[in-house]
Design a protein around this motif. Structure first.
Motif, short mmCIF file in Angstrom:
data_model
loop_
_atom_site.label_atom_id
_atom_site.label_comp_id
_atom_site.label_asym_id
_atom_site.label_seq_id
_atom_site.Cartn_x
_atom_site.Cartn_y
_atom_site.Cartn_z
N GLY A 38 -20.28 -49.92 23.62
CA GLY A 38 -19.73 -49.19 22.50
C GLY A 38 -19.42 -47.75 22.89
O GLY A 38 -19.94 -47.24 23.88
N PRO A 39 -18.57 -47.09 22.12
CA PRO A 39 -18.25 -45.69 22.42
C PRO A 39 -19.47 -44.79 22.30
O PRO A 39 -20.32 -44.99 21.44
CB PRO A 39 -17.21 -45.34 21.34
N TRP B 12 -14.46 -36.63 20.59
CA TRP B 12 -14.16 -37.37 21.80
C TRP B 12 -15.31 -38.34 22.09
O TRP B 12 -16.49 -38.00 21.91
CB TRP B 12 -13.99 -36.42 22.99
N TYR B 13 -14.94 -39.52 22.57
CA TYR B 13 -15.91 -40.55 22.90
C TYR B 13 -15.60 -41.12 24.28
O TYR B 13 -14.44 -41.22 24.68
CB TYR B 13 -15.85 -41.70 21.88
N LEU C 104 -12.93 -45.76 29.20
CA LEU C 104 -11.88 -45.49 28.20
C LEU C 104 -12.33 -44.27 27.40
O LEU C 104 -13.45 -44.26 26.87
CB LEU C 104 -11.70 -46.70 27.29
N TYR C 105 -11.50 -43.26 27.32
CA TYR C 105 -11.83 -42.06 26.56
C TYR C 105 -11.03 -42.07 25.27
O TYR C 105 -9.80 -42.09 25.28
CB TYR C 105 -11.55 -40.80 27.38
N LEU C 106 -11.75 -42.04 24.17
CA LEU C 106 -11.15 -42.14 22.86
C LEU C 106 -11.26 -40.81 22.13
O LEU C 106 -12.30 -40.15 22.15
CB LEU C 106 -11.85 -43.22 22.03
N CYS C 107 -10.19 -40.45 21.48
CA CYS C 107 -10.15 -39.27 20.64
C CYS C 107 -10.05 -39.76 19.19
O CYS C 107 -9.37 -40.75 18.91
CB CYS C 107 -8.94 -38.44 21.02
#
Lengths: 115, 114
Positions: free
Chosen positions: B42-43, B34-35, B88-91
């Motif tokens: 950047g993430p 998860w980021y 923004l949460y990135l998987c």
């Protein structure tokens, strides 16, 4: 200290021309991987190209190539024949170790392709 | 082969609330990361799960927690939300051992904390 540096906050390029996006990295691990991702305004991270630290040749994927200069710790992305759809944020990232748990991302470069 | 999916797409919460974000990894991928990506940055790595256990964590406080399920899907839980959690949460999922350990990202969940 920053592990990934992208010194160009924004870049402009004319359609059909080539452009180089800079990336330098910092690691003491002999095994690492370098990645470039494209992030359009929709937000999704799109994988472009990968270079392993032990790879002898520069990676290429279609219009994308990675100019890997190990001694200088640089991994610049070259996009040839730019297209309008290439306008996006571009992130350089590094994974340390053969099974690195952490991808470290740079701050990104916003590329704008002009018609 | 389905890609990484995330839900919900957007979410609005107020300060102090709790939120759960969900991720379904790509078929055959047993590792999920998860980021958090704040606007214009950047993430940033939050944590990684492998076989239902956390096996790596970035510089995030304990109110960020996660779960991974037997089918390798994952949840990110954030307690006591703060305004700075808006992001923004990135998987991303990947096989643990791969030729290049490439990660495949989902479309993200945009969280707004008011």
């Amino acid at each position: 200290a920053q592990k990934i540096t992208q010194t160009q906050p924004g870049m402009f390029v004319q359609e059909k021309e080539a452009v180089t996006l800079d990336c330098t990295y910092d690691t003491s691990d002999p095994s690492y991987g370098l990645f470039w991702y494209k992030q359009p305004s929709s937000g999704e991270m799109i994988f472009l190209i990968y270079q392993g630290s032990y790879d002898q040749q520069n990676a290429t994927e279609g219009r994308y190539s990675l100019n890997f200069q190990k001694a200088r710790k640089s991994a610049n992305l070259v996009i040839s024949a730019s297209q309008l759809g290439d306008s996006a944020m571009y992130f350089c990232a590094m994974r340390e170790g053969w099974d690195g748990q952490n991808f470290v991302f740079g701050p990104g470069t916003r590329l704008s392709v002009l018609p | 082969e389905t890609g990484v999916t995330q839900s919900p797409t957007h979410l609005i919460k107020t300060r102090g609330q709790q939120v759960t974000l969900r991720c379904s990894s790509q078929s055959g991928h047993n590792t999920v990361s998860w980021y958090q990506q704040a606007l214009g940055q950047g993430p940033q790595f939050i944590f990684q799960y492998y076989r239902e256990e956390e096996n790596g964590r970035g510089n995030f406080p304990p109110r960020f927690s996660g779960l991974q399920f037997p089918n390798y899907s994952s949840e990110l839980n954030v307690n006591a939300l703060e305004l700075d959690d808006s992001a923004l949460y990135l998987c991303a999922s990947r096989p643990l051992a791969g030729e290049d350990n490439e990660q495949f990202f989902g479309p993200g969940t945009r969280l707004t904390v008011l």
